[in-house]
Design a protein around this motif. Structure first.
Motif, mmCIF file in Angstrom:
data_model
loop_
_atom_site.group_PDB
_atom_site.id
_atom_site.type_symbol
_atom_site.label_atom_id
_atom_site.label_comp_id
_atom_site.label_asym_id
_atom_site.label_seq_id
_atom_site.Cartn_x
_atom_site.Cartn_y
_atom_site.Cartn_z
ATOM 1 N N ARG A 21 -60.369 1.241 41.174
ATOM 2 C CA ARG A 21 -60.008 1.587 40.666
ATOM 3 C C ARG A 21 -58.693 1.568 41.230
ATOM 4 N NH1 ARG A 21 -62.172 5.760 36.822
ATOM 5 N NH2 ARG A 21 -63.624 6.686 37.853
ATOM 6 N N TYR A 24 -56.005 -0.091 37.408
ATOM 7 C CA TYR A 24 -55.178 1.179 36.647
ATOM 8 C C TYR A 24 -54.469 1.575 37.558
ATOM 9 C CZ TYR A 24 -55.911 4.357 33.504
ATOM 10 O OH TYR A 24 -55.290 5.609 32.312
ATOM 11 N N LEU A 25 -54.760 2.443 38.674
ATOM 12 C CA LEU A 25 -54.169 3.002 39.828
ATOM 13 C C LEU A 25 -52.455 2.370 39.317
ATOM 14 C CD1 LEU A 25 -56.526 5.267 42.163
ATOM 15 C CD2 LEU A 25 -54.675 6.087 40.185
ATOM 16 N N ILE A 28 -50.740 1.722 37.030
ATOM 17 C CA ILE A 28 -49.895 3.433 36.008
ATOM 18 C C ILE A 28 -48.492 3.730 37.352
ATOM 19 C CG2 ILE A 28 -50.088 5.750 36.165
ATOM 20 C CD1 ILE A 28 -52.867 5.117 35.833
ATOM 21 N N THR A 60 -50.468 11.908 39.945
ATOM 22 C CA THR A 60 -51.328 11.537 39.805
ATOM 23 C C THR A 60 -51.336 11.932 38.497
ATOM 24 O OG1 THR A 60 -50.971 12.067 42.222
ATOM 25 C CG2 THR A 60 -52.521 13.576 40.752
ATOM 26 N N TYR A 63 -51.876 10.103 35.880
ATOM 27 C CA TYR A 63 -53.752 9.337 35.563
ATOM 28 C C TYR A 63 -54.820 10.514 35.447
ATOM 29 C CZ TYR A 63 -58.511 8.077 38.035
ATOM 30 O OH TYR A 63 -59.218 7.769 37.862
ATOM 31 N N GLN A 64 -54.321 11.967 35.265
ATOM 32 C CA GLN A 64 -55.134 12.841 35.404
ATOM 33 C C GLN A 64 -55.260 13.320 33.899
ATOM 34 O OE1 GLN A 64 -54.070 15.788 39.273
ATOM 35 N NE2 GLN A 64 -56.481 14.952 39.655
ATOM 36 N N ARG A 66 -54.941 11.185 31.171
ATOM 37 C CA ARG A 66 -54.561 10.329 30.556
ATOM 38 C C ARG A 66 -55.991 10.111 29.087
ATOM 39 N NH1 ARG A 66 -58.262 9.707 34.896
ATOM 40 N NH2 ARG A 66 -60.545 9.373 34.382
#
Length: 96
Positions: A21, A24-25, A28, A60, A63-64, A66
């Motif tokens: 990931r 993607y991370l 972000i 974080t 991401y969580q 989304r």
């Protein structure tokens, strides 16, 4: 602020041990840091642990949440406003 450091800490917080990931991370992380700089007027210092952990927590959350339409948690709003006050952004330039 070093994106690699923020990425590593976000992955630790999320319990991600692989690089699957990372793309993607990283996007972000870069987006959040750019948003804080351009939209909020903050210049975060990677050597300042408060700034670093705020960035990690913000990334974080991004991401969580989304797939969620809820707003930013109150603790992040509070910390963001404190950062903006601390760096001395004039009230007419504050974008919330």
């Amino acid at each position: 602020m070093d994106t690699a450091t923020v990425l590593a800490l976000v992955k630790e917080r999320l319990g991600i041990k692989t690089t699957v990931r990372d793309t993607y991370l990283t996007a972000i992380v870069e987006g959040v840091l750019k948003e804080l700089e351009d939209e909020k007027g903050l210049v975060l210092d990677g050597a300042n642990p408060y700034h670093l952990i705020f960035a990690v927590d913000y990334v974080t959350w991004r991401y969580q949440s989304r797939d969620s339409n809820t707003g930013m948690p109150r603790h992040l709003q509070y910390r963001l406003h404190n950062l903006m006050i601390h760096v001395g952004i004039p009230p007419d330039e504050v974008i919330t």
